[in-house]
Write a protein that holds these residues in place. Sequence first.
Motif, short mmCIF file in Angstrom:
data_model
loop_
_atom_site.label_atom_id
_atom_site.label_comp_id
_atom_site.label_asym_id
_atom_site.label_seq_id
_atom_site.Cartn_x
_atom_site.Cartn_y
_atom_site.Cartn_z
N ASP A 46 3.19 1.71 -8.70
CA ASP A 46 4.21 0.66 -8.57
C ASP A 46 3.63 -0.59 -9.21
OD1 ASP A 46 6.50 -0.87 -7.74
OD2 ASP A 46 6.73 0.52 -6.06
N TRP A 47 4.38 -1.68 -9.18
CA TRP A 47 3.85 -2.95 -9.68
C TRP A 47 2.70 -3.40 -8.79
CZ3 TRP A 47 5.54 -3.09 -14.27
CH2 TRP A 47 6.87 -2.79 -14.59
N LYS A 48 1.73 -4.09 -9.35
CA LYS A 48 0.52 -4.45 -8.63
C LYS A 48 0.79 -5.20 -7.33
CE LYS A 48 -4.08 -6.47 -9.27
NZ LYS A 48 -5.02 -7.11 -10.24
N PRO A 49 1.63 -6.25 -7.32
CA PRO A 49 1.88 -6.95 -6.05
C PRO A 49 2.54 -6.06 -5.00
CG PRO A 49 2.60 -8.28 -7.92
CD PRO A 49 2.33 -6.91 -8.45
N VAL A 50 3.34 -5.09 -5.45
CA VAL A 50 3.99 -4.16 -4.52
C VAL A 50 2.94 -3.24 -3.89
CG1 VAL A 50 5.67 -2.30 -4.29
CG2 VAL A 50 6.17 -4.25 -5.76
N LEU A 51 1.99 -2.78 -4.71
CA LEU A 51 0.97 -1.87 -4.21
C LEU A 51 0.09 -2.51 -3.15
CD1 LEU A 51 -0.15 0.03 -7.43
CD2 LEU A 51 1.25 0.89 -5.54
N ALA A 52 0.00 -3.85 -3.16
CA ALA A 52 -0.73 -4.53 -2.09
C ALA A 52 -0.06 -4.27 -0.75
CB ALA A 52 -0.80 -6.03 -2.38
N VAL A 53 1.27 -4.23 -0.75
CA VAL A 53 2.01 -3.93 0.48
C VAL A 53 1.85 -2.46 0.84
CG1 VAL A 53 4.25 -4.05 1.64
CG2 VAL A 53 3.66 -5.75 -0.11
N THR A 54 1.92 -1.58 -0.17
CA THR A 54 1.71 -0.15 0.06
C THR A 54 0.37 0.08 0.75
OG1 THR A 54 2.84 0.24 -2.07
CG2 THR A 54 1.77 2.12 -1.02
N GLU A 55 -0.68 -0.60 0.24
CA GLU A 55 -2.01 -0.43 0.80
C GLU A 55 -2.08 -0.96 2.23
OE1 GLU A 55 -6.70 -1.08 -0.43
OE2 GLU A 55 -5.13 -2.13 -1.58
N GLU A 56 -1.43 -2.09 2.50
CA GLU A 56 -1.39 -2.61 3.87
C GLU A 56 -0.81 -1.58 4.83
OE1 GLU A 56 0.76 -6.25 4.23
OE2 GLU A 56 -0.32 -7.23 2.58
N ASN A 57 0.31 -0.98 4.42
CA ASN A 57 0.97 -0.01 5.29
C ASN A 57 0.16 1.27 5.44
OD1 ASN A 57 3.12 -1.77 5.71
ND2 ASN A 57 4.33 -0.95 4.04
N ALA A 58 -0.48 1.69 4.36
CA ALA A 58 -1.34 2.88 4.44
C ALA A 58 -2.53 2.63 5.37
CB ALA A 58 -1.81 3.28 3.05
N THR A 59 -3.04 1.40 5.32
CA THR A 59 -4.15 1.04 6.21
C THR A 59 -3.71 1.07 7.66
OG1 THR A 59 -5.15 -0.34 4.48
CG2 THR A 59 -5.83 -0.77 6.75
N LYS A 60 -2.53 0.50 7.95
CA LYS A 60 -2.00 0.51 9.32
C LYS A 60 -1.80 1.94 9.82
CE LYS A 60 0.51 -3.87 8.86
NZ LYS A 60 1.86 -4.48 8.71
N ALA A 61 -1.43 2.84 8.89
CA ALA A 61 -1.18 4.24 9.27
C ALA A 61 -2.47 5.05 9.34
CB ALA A 61 -0.22 4.87 8.27
N GLY A 62 -3.59 4.45 8.93
CA GLY A 62 -4.87 5.14 9.00
C GLY A 62 -5.12 6.15 7.91
N VAL A 63 -4.41 6.03 6.77
CA VAL A 63 -4.58 7.01 5.69
C VAL A 63 -5.00 6.36 4.37
CG1 VAL A 63 -2.96 8.65 6.72
CG2 VAL A 63 -2.10 6.91 5.13
N ALA A 64 -5.31 5.08 4.37
CA ALA A 64 -5.58 4.35 3.13
C ALA A 64 -6.76 4.92 2.35
CB ALA A 64 -5.81 2.87 3.42
N GLU A 65 -7.73 5.50 3.07
CA GLU A 65 -8.91 6.02 2.36
C GLU A 65 -8.56 7.22 1.48
OE1 GLU A 65 -8.47 8.40 6.07
OE2 GLU A 65 -8.37 6.26 5.58
N ARG A 66 -7.39 7.79 1.70
CA ARG A 66 -6.96 8.93 0.87
C ARG A 66 -5.95 8.52 -0.21
NH1 ARG A 66 -4.35 13.00 3.88
NH2 ARG A 66 -4.34 11.91 5.88
N PHE A 67 -5.77 7.21 -0.37
CA PHE A 67 -4.85 6.69 -1.38
C PHE A 67 -5.60 6.14 -2.58
CE2 PHE A 67 -1.48 7.27 1.50
CZ PHE A 67 -0.27 6.92 0.91
N ASN A 68 -5.01 6.31 -3.75
CA ASN A 68 -5.48 5.67 -4.98
C ASN A 68 -4.28 4.93 -5.57
OD1 ASN A 68 -5.70 6.03 -8.23
ND2 ASN A 68 -7.69 5.62 -7.31
N PHE A 69 -4.49 3.70 -6.05
CA PHE A 69 -3.38 2.86 -6.47
C PHE A 69 -3.45 2.59 -7.98
CE2 PHE A 69 -4.52 1.98 -2.09
CZ PHE A 69 -3.30 2.19 -1.44
#
Length: 339
Positions: free
Chosen positions: A201-224
């Motif tokens: 997604d666009w870079k500023p949008v991915l910052a929100v994606t990462e926030e939500n992935a972190t809250k869900a406890g799965v961010a370590e398995r995400f690449n942006f």
Amino acid sequence: MSSTQVVHEEISPASLVDAMFAFRKTAAMKAAIEFDLFTKFGGQARTAKMLASDLDCAERGVRILCDFLVVSGFLTKSGESYALTPSSQAFLDRRSPAYMGAAIDFLASPQMMSLFLENPAAFVRNGGSVGLANVAPDNPIWVKFARAMGSFTGPSAKALASDVATWPKLPSKVLDIAAGPGAFGIEIAKVAPSARVVAIDWKPVLAVTEENATKAGVAERFNFRPGSAFEVDWGSGYDLILLPNFLHHFDREGCVTLLKKARASLVPEGRVAVVEFVPNEDRVSPEFPAAFAMVMLATTPNGDAYTGRELAEMAKSAGFRVVATKPLSPSPASLIFLE
């Protein structure tokens, strides 16, 4: 019906007046959500005076707002007391897990309202938005979408993930196109514990994606990977590619381009999961998917609500052999698996 039968229809300006005054409902809902009015009921009946005290508002303003919300079907009234309807309790009380009120920040944002109301004759005449509108590169409206619409897309994401959870072999490498709030990739990551997710997604949008992935406890398995889905290198070897609520922004040629790119990025047995609002061939039913075409007319140069036949034709043009469509309850969207 024989040619001699006559359909008797009440002649009334009610629908016309309601359409011309539709902005009242948007304004009332925007105010009520901003004040967190529905949450303030606390599951009990309240008078305008009680609510006004809680909201630090004029009692007259709260009374008129609440009466309008009764007329619009969001509250009930008995004597001087108001109460939530079951639907308002479910979707507008912030304490509810199904809360959807945040969506107003995107749907009634100044940019969206301007695209619809500033010059609607222009987008009708032009056959689409004049200019790129919501598909302009790095459009900040999508940051607002990502922050506001997670609860709106959440039920669809959960329904898709529930389907994927039944597969004999769970996906291990997933691509989430136009990730936005990240709901789809996050829900897949929850049901497929070994899956790694690439979000585009666009870079500023991915910052929100990462926030939500972190809250869900799965961010370590995400690449942006920031950038346009048309231009970014997607990579390859994906078991599952997610295309949720994205194809409708583009014309047929753009959709086929994206689907070809998806097919080239899959493993041989991989699938693409498309989520779309799919009208019937008559294009006037079901109500929400059919009406969604108007949203695309106002906010994109060439987007549309595509029928199942049109989506299948695009998929076949991109080289997919299997196209399977099913409802994505409880949302009005449909899930289309491509193989």
